[in-house]
Motif scaffolding. Structure first.
Motif, mmCIF file in Angstrom:
data_model
loop_
_atom_site.group_PDB
_atom_site.id
_atom_site.type_symbol
_atom_site.label_atom_id
_atom_site.label_comp_id
_atom_site.label_asym_id
_atom_site.label_seq_id
_atom_site.Cartn_x
_atom_site.Cartn_y
_atom_site.Cartn_z
ATOM 1 N N ARG A 1 -14.121 3.202 -24.754
ATOM 2 C CA ARG A 1 -15.062 4.323 -24.647
ATOM 3 C C ARG A 1 -15.145 5.072 -25.973
ATOM 4 O O ARG A 1 -14.136 5.396 -26.592
ATOM 5 N N TYR B 1 -25.356 1.825 -26.393
ATOM 6 C CA TYR B 1 -24.476 2.236 -27.493
ATOM 7 C C TYR B 1 -23.365 1.204 -27.694
ATOM 8 O O TYR B 1 -23.033 0.834 -28.826
ATOM 9 N N VAL C 1 -27.605 9.747 -24.433
ATOM 10 C CA VAL C 1 -26.482 9.812 -23.490
ATOM 11 C C VAL C 1 -26.148 11.266 -23.169
ATOM 12 O O VAL C 1 -25.968 11.639 -22.000
ATOM 13 N N GLY D 1 -20.180 9.675 -22.397
ATOM 14 C CA GLY D 1 -20.504 8.332 -21.931
ATOM 15 C C GLY D 1 -20.026 8.119 -20.507
ATOM 16 O O GLY D 1 -19.097 8.775 -20.031
ATOM 17 N N ASN E 1 -18.690 5.392 -19.327
ATOM 18 C CA ASN E 1 -17.801 4.245 -19.199
ATOM 19 C C ASN E 1 -16.326 4.605 -19.149
ATOM 20 O O ASN E 1 -15.914 5.718 -19.451
ATOM 21 N N THR F 1 -25.334 4.248 -22.214
ATOM 22 C CA THR F 1 -23.981 4.021 -22.728
ATOM 23 C C THR F 1 -23.795 2.555 -23.087
ATOM 24 O O THR F 1 -23.155 2.225 -24.098
ATOM 25 N N ARG G 1 -27.808 7.056 -17.622
ATOM 26 C CA ARG G 1 -26.737 7.334 -18.590
ATOM 27 C C ARG G 1 -25.856 6.092 -18.772
ATOM 28 O O ARG G 1 -25.431 5.780 -19.883
ATOM 29 N N SER G 2 -25.585 5.389 -17.684
ATOM 30 C CA SER G 2 -24.808 4.153 -17.781
ATOM 31 C C SER G 2 -25.537 3.123 -18.633
ATOM 32 O O SER G 2 -24.938 2.444 -19.479
#
Length: 573
Positions: A440, A167, A201, A445, A447, A164, A160-161
């Protein structure tokens, strides 16, 4: 910051023009319900067993672009032997294909270098950023393919990191372009890519729910045991070799691969020459020792040069410095950084990274990190506006001194700054101070920015006017900005409101209504939260349980990699 184009921050407020437009993909469906037999697609859908329908529904449930998600999974759903890994890989592959298409579209955008050097460089940077996104997706695809099914859930946060960051790279690409004719052309070519990344994500954030669409063992969803190390351990993303390395460095026994010295006593006189000596296909740490001195250089570490460690003789002794800036030189924010890295596994220790453009230079970055598992220790990061750019991915800072005025800790990465001194400097007389500006953009996300156990103080030059020049914890750069200040000592110069909106005049930038700003267990005269701004709808003072989510152990999954950095850290509260 990229495309902020602010010429200093007035006390009233400034308006950021951000071009992050996400379009809607039209998905064509066969609406002729009386002609099902003549439509292979419909016939196939009717023949699918309920288990595959259930799997697709489970995977697409958390997404915002469900039709696009369903179409993405159509081929894998037709395979009755497909596993959850196949579904995840299909999501990643579709995103990868679309970003490759976006890159191809961007390469068709030509800007004259002589007549419009700023936008020429912005478009060139956009190509590089999309290329980095492609590399991250390829690594993600390989990770899933090489992992056992039962380990995927444990790696979902890491994936997921990475997604992110993909993106964020697309967003940076679009944000920094000024002229509408170039910006809109590139944005239009990226619609599918941004939506697919957004979907990915969300899916990875809810992966355990997605797996429920499959007949898996009941104990499959149980998380593996995690050991959260305490104070003075090393960050767990560090390997045992890196731990030994940093313990040796602390005792003066580290053996570098190359030595840089201005007086000629090393192999190289410049840091750039040392980085260029990175061997092709190098494995393991590449260690650069930079002896005392002032090195005025513009440094960018290529994405292929992973696991570089650079260390000096001490902050204030080994200094990398420059003055590239937007305000005077009209250089895009990303390219003002004195020192940048685009590679994973970067470690810096006992160095100073400085941008001395001053307040007149406006955006002028000292250090930019765009790479996963970065760790910076015992370093000074000095500048005025936009000093530290935590661009993307997981980053950890410990025992550092970071100074600046406007948005001087900003970015789109997953960053924790621990046990550090945050020094707020005196800006121009018509400006105010904002320490942070998080970017963010996605609700799920990974982050955001955390300041833990830091000291937030004014510099000597600000002290006489500290109550006339407003100073705040920060302002939201993007709509879903996430910033947490906890367990820190706050001096009296921070305004009681604590936080300030990006804009109070343009509803397009009313990010204070949607951002997430939190505080927990802070100390000192500036820590009183009774008068915090009521404009921030989601502001809260967190209890210990909630605050624990933003410690390095959980927020960065630091138990997996920080130990390999060989530096002290604290994973919990």
């Amino acid at each position: 910051m990229e495309a902020k184009k602010k010429i200093g921050l007035s006390v009233v407020s400034l308006i950021l023009v951000v071009g992050a437009v996400i379009g809607v993909v039209a998905v064509v469906k066969n609406a002729n319900t009386n002609d099902k037999a003549s439509s292979p697609a419909v016939a196939n859908n009717e023949q699918k067993p309920s288990s595959t329908v259930k799997a697709v529904e489970a995977f697409c449930a958390p997404t915002d672009f469900k039709d696009l998600c369903t179409n993405t999974l159509q081929n894998v759903a037709n395979n009755q032997t497909a596993t959850p890994k196949d579904y995840i890989m299909a999501i990643i592959q579709a995103t990868l294909d679309e970003i490759k298409n976006s890159l191809g579209h961007t390469e068709k955008t030509v800007v004259n270098k002589e007549t419009d050097p700023y936008n020429h460089m912005a478009v060139e940077d956009c190509k590089d950023l999309l290329d980095q996104a492609i590399g991250t997706l390829q690594a993600s695809y390989s990770m899933v393919g090489d992992s056992e099914l039962h380990t995927l859930q444990d790696r979902a946060d890491e994936l997921r990191s990475w997604m992110t960051s993909v993106y964020a790279l697309q967003s940076t690409c679009k944000d920094q372009i000024e002229k509408p004719e170039y910006k809109s052309a590139i944005e239009n070519g990226m619609v599918n890519a941004t939506q697919l990344t957004h979907n990915a994500v969300n899916i990875l954030a809810e992966l355990s729910e997605a797996f429920k669409g499959f007949d898996l063992p009941l104990n499959f969803m149980k998380p593996s045991a995690r050991r959260l190390m305490g104070v003075n351990s090393y960050p767990s993303w560090f390997s045992q070799a890196d731990r030994r390395l940093l313990r040796g460095q602390k005792g003066g026994h580290i053996q570098p691969n190359v030595v840089v010295a201005k007086d000629g006593s090393g192999q190289f006189k410049t840091i750039n020459d040392a980085i260029n000596a990175y061997p092709k296909n190098h494995q393991g740490r590449f260690i650069i020792y930079v002896k005392a001195g002032v090195y005025e250089e513009f440094i960018v570490i290529d994405k292929k040069k992973s696991d570089i460690m650079i260390y000096g003789d001490g902050a204030g002794v080994t200094i990398v410095t420059g003055k590239r800036n937007f305000g005077i030189m009209n250089i895009g924010t990303m390219n003002t950084a004195t020192f940048s890295t685009n590679a994973p596994g970067f470690i810096a220790r006992r160095m100073t990274f400085r941008n001395y453009a001053g307040p007149e230079g406006h955006q002028a970055v000292a250090l930019r990190i765009n790479g996963d598992r970065a760790a910076v220790f015992e370093c000074n990061i000095e500048g005025y506006q936009d000093t530290l750019y935590y661009h993307t991915s997981r980053q950890f800072y410990r025992d550092c001194l970071i100074s600046g005025t406007i948005d001087f800790i900003f970015g789109m990465g997953d960053a924790v700054i621990q046990n550090s001194v945050i020094v707020v400097r005196r800006p121009k007389d018509n400006q105010l101070n904002t320490i942070t500006a998080d970017g963010r953009e996605l609700q799920r996300g990974s982050n955001g920015l955390v300041l833990q156990n830091c000291r937030i103080v004014p510099e000597k030059e600000l002290e006489p006017v500290k109550f006339t020049i407003p100073s705040y914890f920060g302002r939201p750069w993007k709509a879903l900005a996430l910033t947490v200040v906890m367990q820190s000592d706050i001096a009296d110069f921070i305004r009681p409101e604590g936080w300030v909106p990006w804009s109070t005049t343009d509803p397009k930038y009313f990010y204070h209504k949607t951002c997430q700003y939190y505080e927990h267990a802070n100390r000192g005269p500036g820590a009183n939260t009774d008068k915090r701004s009521k404009e921030f709808k989601n502001f809260r003072v967190l209890g210990p349980q909630e605050a624990g989510k933003y410690t390095p152990g959980l927020f960065l999954r630091g138990h997996e990699w920080l130990q390999n950095t060989q530096v002290p850290y604290q994973l919990g509260l």
